[in-house]
Design a protein around this motif. Structure first.
Motif: not given
Length: 229
Positions: A80-83, A134-139, A159-164, A179-182
């Motif tokens: 599950p994607a982080p909060n 290049l992602f320097e931050y996870q979120q 990657v994990s993707l969420r939308g609101t 994503s399967p990678d935490p």
């Protein structure tokens, strides 16, 4: 009652009549293969002609049988994607502003994605392509606003993707990815569309290439902290 008709096996999937949606799906795969250099222009044109003439699902599959996109990788356990980031965890000021007013704004290729990206499309179009970023931050938070405009966001598949968000006589559509990678980046798209369009989805065949490097850097930082004690 005809028992023989009842026991007849259903037609194989390959024998089913192809729909327009089936043809569009195959055409998308061929278009991506052309863009990636897997097919020449002549091969692409020949296969598209065959797709338009195909009658069954089996006939369509022949045209993409030798392409990776037609053979999905075996699904891995999904985490599950982080909060969502807590208020104040990510600065309110954006690292990148993309503004298109009666114009177009594009950010793609090899670029560094900040923690916050704002996109404004007013009678214009904004394209944010993170497939090679290049992602320097996870979120990463993307704020998108569209008024009679279009905001298109493309992300890597792993990657994990969420939308609101939502729309007023407009469209807000964000695919949900886990994503399967935490340690993989998590991208949150918040947006509002008024008579416009906001869309975020994965770009087929594109993966984040620097996740392993980021994990190594995290381990190095942990070791340095331990040694500095």
């Amino acid at each position: 009652m005809d028992l023989q008709k009842q026991t007849e096996p259903p037609a194989a999937v390959s024998e089913l009549r192809a729909s327009d949606a089936d043809r569009d799906r195959i055409a998308d795969i061929l278009r991506e293969a052309l863009a990636e250099g897997r097919l020449t222009v002549e091969e692409h044109a020949e296969r598209v002609e065959g797709v338009l003439a195909a009658k069954t699902v089996g006939e369509l599959d022949v045209f993409v049988r030798d392409l990776p996109a037609a053979h999905p990788r075996q699904a891995s356990p999904r985490m599950p994607a982080p909060n969502r980031p807590t208020p104040g965890a990510i600065p309110a000021d954006p690292d990148d502003n993309l503004i298109a007013i009666f114009s177009a704004s594009v950010r793609k290729g090899r670029w560094r994605a900040g923690r916050r990206i704002h996109a404004y499309a007013v009678f214009g179009s904004v394209e944010i392509d993170l497939s090679e970023a290049l992602f320097e931050y996870q979120q990463v938070v993307i704020k998108a606003f569209s008024v009679f405009g279009n905001v298109e966001i493309r992300v890597p598949e792993n990657v994990s993707l969420r939308g609101t968000g939502g729309g007023v006589l407009g469209n807000f559509e964000v695919d949900t990815l886990d994503s399967p990678d935490p340690d993989a980046p998590v991208i949150y798209v918040d947006g509002w569309s008024v008579l416009g369009n906001i869309e975020a989805r994965p770009k087929r065949g594109k993966l984040v290439a620097d996740i392993l490097d980021r994990v190594h850097r995290k381990v190095d930082r942990s070791l340095r902290k331990h040694l500095d004690r």
